[in-house]
Design a protein around this motif. Structure first.
Motif, PDB file in Angstrom:
ATOM      1  N   ALA A 101       0.823  -1.211   0.000  1.00 43.73           N
ATOM      2  CA  ALA A 101       0.000   0.000   0.000  1.00 43.73           C
ATOM      3  C   ALA A 101       0.855   1.258   0.000  1.00 43.73           C
ATOM      4  O   ALA A 101       0.501   2.258  -0.650  1.00 43.73           O
ATOM      5  CB  ALA A 101      -0.933  -0.003   1.213  1.00 43.73           C
ATOM      6  N   ILE A 102       1.972   1.244   0.718  1.00 44.38           N
ATOM      7  CA  ILE A 102       2.850   2.413   0.753  1.00 44.38           C
ATOM      8  C   ILE A 102       3.405   2.707  -0.637  1.00 44.38           C
ATOM      9  O   ILE A 102       3.416   3.854  -1.089  1.00 44.38           O
ATOM     10  CB  ILE A 102       3.994   2.194   1.759  1.00 44.38           C
ATOM     11  CG1 ILE A 102       3.477   2.391   3.185  1.00 44.38           C
ATOM     12  CG2 ILE A 102       5.164   3.141   1.489  1.00 44.38           C
ATOM     13  CD1 ILE A 102       4.477   2.048   4.257  1.00 44.38           C
ATOM     14  N   VAL A 103       3.870   1.686  -1.320  1.00 42.07           N
ATOM     15  CA  VAL A 103       4.418   1.876  -2.662  1.00 42.07           C
ATOM     16  C   VAL A 103       3.340   2.376  -3.623  1.00 42.07           C
ATOM     17  O   VAL A 103       3.548   3.342  -4.369  1.00 42.07           O
ATOM     18  CB  VAL A 103       5.045   0.572  -3.188  1.00 42.07           C
ATOM     19  CG1 VAL A 103       5.457   0.730  -4.647  1.00 42.07           C
ATOM     20  CG2 VAL A 103       6.254   0.187  -2.342  1.00 42.07           C
ATOM     21  N   ALA A 104       2.165   1.745  -3.589  1.00 41.16           N
ATOM     22  CA  ALA A 104       1.087   2.126  -4.508  1.00 41.16           C
ATOM     23  C   ALA A 104       0.626   3.562  -4.276  1.00 41.16           C
ATOM     24  O   ALA A 104       0.457   4.329  -5.230  1.00 41.16           O
ATOM     25  CB  ALA A 104      -0.091   1.169  -4.345  1.00 41.16           C
ATOM     26  N   ALA A 105       0.430   3.944  -3.016  1.00 47.00           N
ATOM     27  CA  ALA A 105      -0.066   5.284  -2.704  1.00 47.00           C
ATOM     28  C   ALA A 105       0.975   6.353  -3.035  1.00 47.00           C
ATOM     29  O   ALA A 105       0.643   7.421  -3.546  1.00 47.00           O
ATOM     30  CB  ALA A 105      -0.467   5.369  -1.234  1.00 47.00           C
ATOM     31  N   SER A 106       2.225   6.077  -2.748  1.00 47.19           N
ATOM     32  CA  SER A 106       3.288   7.039  -3.030  1.00 47.19           C
ATOM     33  C   SER A 106       3.458   7.243  -4.530  1.00 47.19           C
ATOM     34  O   SER A 106       3.651   8.376  -4.997  1.00 47.19           O
ATOM     35  CB  SER A 106       4.605   6.572  -2.408  1.00 47.19           C
ATOM     36  OG  SER A 106       4.523   6.506  -0.995  1.00 47.19           O
ATOM     37  N   LEU A 107       3.400   6.170  -5.288  1.00 48.29           N
ATOM     38  CA  LEU A 107       3.522   6.282  -6.744  1.00 48.29           C
ATOM     39  C   LEU A 107       2.355   7.060  -7.346  1.00 48.29           C
ATOM     40  O   LEU A 107       2.524   7.832  -8.280  1.00 48.29           O
ATOM     41  CB  LEU A 107       3.590   4.895  -7.377  1.00 48.29           C
ATOM     42  CG  LEU A 107       4.897   4.135  -7.195  1.00 48.29           C
ATOM     43  CD1 LEU A 107       4.777   2.734  -7.770  1.00 48.29           C
ATOM     44  CD2 LEU A 107       6.049   4.878  -7.853  1.00 48.29           C
TER      45      LEU A 107
END
Length: 205
Positions: A101-107
């Protein structure tokens, strides 16, 4: 994104939240169009239709407005991460979902709204309170997952908890920090699964 976060963000002046929200909403739109760094408080005042002096009744500086916008963006990312974690029953899966979720939201912030990303980058560079508070909340969420995993027997208990939290946080940091994120694009597809897998193997009891 227009919901105002008032705590941990410098604000002053009359307790007229409606006007403050109006300034933040207009500033968000203006910064999204023209960028944070290139916009002055005078530019913002003209765009909103307020005087520069009136804006200063509510915010002490352009950074104070940027901090509130940044806090809103980071709260949205945090909410997505917490929602993903809450969908899992056991700590190992919670940790996997947290990475993903961190990677997806940041991207999504980087690619879909580059102008607001500039504010996040400024926050990271200047170590704004909004960014520091976000990092601390993410570390706290990580700590809660690790504590639960130790209680359920999913994770080892020998390593000091604070040391474990910081080590895993440093693994996540390239995808949390906007200044580091731009150097990690080549690995975003496989990073969540591979990094969380490596971390989980290191946590095995």
């Amino acid at each position: 994104m227009n919901k105002t976060v008032t705590h941990s963000v410098p604000a002053r002046g009359p307790a007229d939240h409606e006007v403050r929200d109006q300034i933040v909403a207009a500033a968000t739109e203006h910064f999204s169009r023209y960028g944070y760094e290139k916009t002055t408080v005078s530019d913002l005042a003209k765009a909103i239709g307020f005087s520069k002096a009136y804006i200063y009744k509510f915010f002490e500086s352009k950074q104070a407005i940027g901090e509130m916008i940044c806090a809103n963006c980071l709260r949205q990312i945090e909410a997505e991460v917490r929602a993903a974690v809450d969908e899992a029953d056991r700590p190992p899966e919670k940790l996997r979902r947290m990475f993903k979720a961190i990677v997806a939201a940041s991207l999504r912030l980087f690619f879909q709204d580059r102008k607001l990303y500039e504010i996040a980058a400024s926050a990271a560079t200047g170590r704004w309170q909004a960014a520091l508070a976000y990092e601390e909340r993410i570390r706290k969420l990580l700590q809660d997952i690790l504590q639960e995993g130790r209680q359920t027997g999913d994770f080892e208990r020998k390593t000091p908890l604070d040391e474990t939290v910081m080590a895993i946080y440093l693994v996540m940091r390239p995808y949390l920090n906007p200044l580091l994120l731009q150097h990690s694009f080549d690995y975003t597809d496989e990073a969540p699964a591979q990094l969380s897998g490596l971390v989980l193997r290191s946590l095995s009891p």
